[in-house]
Design an enzyme around this catalytic site. Sequence first.
Site, short mmCIF file in Angstrom:
data_model
loop_
_atom_site.label_atom_id
_atom_site.label_comp_id
_atom_site.label_asym_id
_atom_site.label_seq_id
_atom_site.Cartn_x
_atom_site.Cartn_y
_atom_site.Cartn_z
N HIS A 1 -9.13 3.86 -1.32
CA HIS A 1 -7.75 3.40 -1.18
C HIS A 1 -7.32 2.62 -2.43
CE1 HIS A 1 -4.10 1.82 0.33
NE2 HIS A 1 -4.56 0.88 1.14
N CYS B 1 0.81 -1.22 0.00
CA CYS B 1 0.00 0.00 0.00
C CYS B 1 0.84 1.27 0.00
CB CYS B 1 -0.95 0.01 1.19
SG CYS B 1 -2.16 -1.33 1.17
#
Length: 388
Positions: free
Chosen positions: A344, A89
């Site tokens: 996200h 991420c």
Amino acid sequence: MRDAVIVDAVRSPVGKRGGGLSGLHPVDLSAQVLQALAARNNLDPARVDDVIWGCVSQVGEQAGCIGRYAVLAAGWPEEVPGFTVDRQCGSSQQAVHLAAAGVIAGHYDVAIAGGVESMSRVPMGAAKAEGAHGKPFGPMVRERYDNFAFNQGIGAEMIADEFGLSRTDLDQHALDSHEKAAAAIDEGRFVDQIAPITVTADDGTTTVVTTDEGIRRGGTIDKLAGLKTPFKEDGVISAGNASQISDGSAALLITTSELASVHGWTPIARVHAVSVVGADPITMLKGPIPATAKVLSRAGMSIDDIGTFEINEAFASVSLGWQRSTGADYSRLNPDGGAMALGHPLGGSGARLMTTMIHRMRADGIQYGLQSMCEGGGMANATILELC
């Protein structure tokens, strides 16, 4: 001594799964962001020494070094290279670190860092699917951790237990995120950082996406409390207090102060200090806590010296647990909303958070901002930026 400054940062709107950006190939989404960054800054793409692009699920449409193909799709000279980073991420935040290091070292004069993820088109975990290519992680890792099935949701539940975070605590944090993001949109705070993205359908019709799609207005604690907790039967983590599956891209233009002046650019922020850490891969998501401690120590600063924070809301327990651990002022945490509201898009999130943070720093005259993100495998990057 050379430094590294961010001249500009731009992002796409963040599209929800199956939303406005889902009809666009991630290479072409990346290309439109690169084109917007160049146009905003009168940048001759031939001057770019490298494009460093984060992407997590490097399979299918995101395979084959998407950073390179983004450059070609943007119509930039073939001589401009690109490469792709996977630090889960934090991939595009790591891309910023690599670009800044390259500029400071003199390996680059002008670099672009950013990333992309089209989670509508390339599902999360697609690159790790246990099929014809075997199982991820490897038998020695599995043996080291007693064949534990690494799972971020379980890790998020463990963090909530560790910090004594109730379901109500987490759901309120999620509501705060949506309320702050809605206010940011209503007040036009994202206008200067978003590049409208054109999507062409198979029948040739086009639409232009200009606004983040994930914000939910009018939520309540009671509504969120009714959602299931899929990771643990009596747990506290739900879809309502976790990050959204999203599509998006962002990019930052990085050079030195001296070269920015030569090109007539006015930098927004300087890369002041960076860190990267490993943490245990079982809870997996606690890395921002030691990464923050490390970057503050490296900079000779305290948490109270920082005027704004971007801590990725992978799950509410991650960002709220970080806040409880560090003692950071809650009002300075993700003041324009975070991933629970905005979404996200994995490989693009680090650059998206940084884009949002530096535009806020400039608008509000904030001297120092700190960003950190939890990452798969138990890692985290942290960055302190200084307003120029």
